[in-house]
Every structure is written in structure tokens, then in C-alpha cells.
Design an enzyme around this catalytic site. Structure first.
Site: not given
Ligand code: THU
Length: 163
Positions: A62, A64, A73, A75, A111, A114
Site C-alpha cells: 500500500n 499512501e 491498496c 493488492e 476493500c 479491490c
Molecule cells: N489496505 C490495503 O492495502 N489492502 C487491504 O486489503 C486493506 C487496506 C490499506 C489501505 C490503506 O493504506 C491502509 O491499508 C489502511 O486502510
């Protein structure tokens, strides 16, 4: 009136060693990718690993941003990277993992956005995309077809109906 029921089937592995060695390897690659996450805002680091038909494994984490919606995210980072570099390769399996000890016991839950992306890539190929969701303590849920995570989803086929 008709009541309908949707069932969701998957396998839970409490013992990591019960997993097939190829699945273990993919989960370990996803765990390795966690170390590349840039998550200063949520402090929740996620890694993903995509296994392609040609044997390549593409990892993602991930990423940000201070402008929150600009992040992505793990994935989707991995899936989009895989599909950008190898558009014609089938996706065999995807593993998603969090940092060790994160959300103890519960495998990570992708989420909705995804899940939508998994489903669309799954529709485009003849074989299913296996999904491995790992918990911080390495309990793993295995889904034979990533599409079942988003029943009743919106698809381009719906858009084209009636045209
Ligand atoms: N996140 C992911 O990268 N994958 C997931 O399956 C769930 C959430 C990340 C998004 C964000 O950067 C952090 O987790 C918190 O939500």
C-alpha cells in the site's frame, strides 16, 4: 416473492505448514512486500503478491499520500503493475498479508474497490484467480475464485445490456 441465499465457501488454514508449498511461497512474498509499504497515515502496512502463469511473481504494497484518496491498496498496486507489464498473462493466484502481529488472528479483508478489480480480471480469463488472505499470525484463508468475494457486483456486461 422469492428469498435467495448467497453462500461463500473458502478454506481456513490454522497451520501455515498445511498450505501447499507454492501457496506458502506466495504468502511469504506478500509478507516480504509489507516491508515496502508506505503507510505513514494509517500505520497499517499491507503487502500483496501476484503469481502469473509464466511463473513471475509481482509484488505490491500500500502506498499512501497526504491527499488521502490518492493512495492505493497493496493488492491493486500489485495487480495493476502485473497487468501493465504482462497484459496477456493469466493470473494464477494472489496473496495478501499484513505485518506480523497486525489484527491478531484475522486474515486481511480486501476493500470493496479491490474486490471489484479482482472480479473483473477474473472474468477476463478462463481460469479462476485463487486468493490467499493471511493474518499477522499466518492463519490463511484460501478462496478458489476471487470473484465470490463480491457477489452481485457491477460489471461492464450490465452497462452493455439493452444496447
Ligand atoms: N489496505 C490495503 O492495502 N489492502 C487491504 O486489503 C486493506 C487496506 C490499506 C489501505 C490503506 O493504506 C491502509 O491499508 C489502511 O486502510
Amino acid at each position: 416473492m422469492l428469498k435467495r441465499k448467497i453462500e461463500l465457501e473458502f478454506t481456513e488454514y490454522d497451520d501455515f505448514n498445511e498450505l501447499d508449498p507454492a501457496d506458502q511461497h506466495l504468502v511469504n512474498e506478500a509478507r516480504r512486500a509489507v516491508g515496502h509499504a508506505y503507510a505513514p497515515y494509517s500505520d497499517f502496512k499491507v503487502g500483496a503478491a501476484v503469481l502469473l502463469e509464466n511463473g513471475n511473481i509481482i509484488i505490491g504494497s500500500n502506498q499512501e499520500n497526504a491527499a488521502y484518496p490518492s493512495g492505493l491498496c497493496a493488492e491493486r498496486v500489485a495487480l495493476f503493475a502485473a497487468k501493465s507489464q504482462f497484459p496477456d498473462q493469466k493470473i494464477i493466484a494472489v496473496a495478501i498479508a499484513t505485518a506480523a502481529g497486525e489484527i491478531t488472528g484475522e486474515p486481511i479483508a480486501p476493500c470493496g474497490g479491490c474486490r471489484q478489480v479482482f472480479a473483473e480480471y477474473g472474468d477476463q480469463q478462463p481460469s479462476e484467480i485463487v486468493l490467499l488472505l493471511a493474518a499477522g499470525n499466518l492463519r490463511v484463508s484460501r478462496f478458489e475464485d476471487a470473484r465470490i468475494l463480491l457477489p452481485g457486483r457491477f460489471s461492464w456486461k450490465d452497462l452493455k445490456k439493452g444496447r
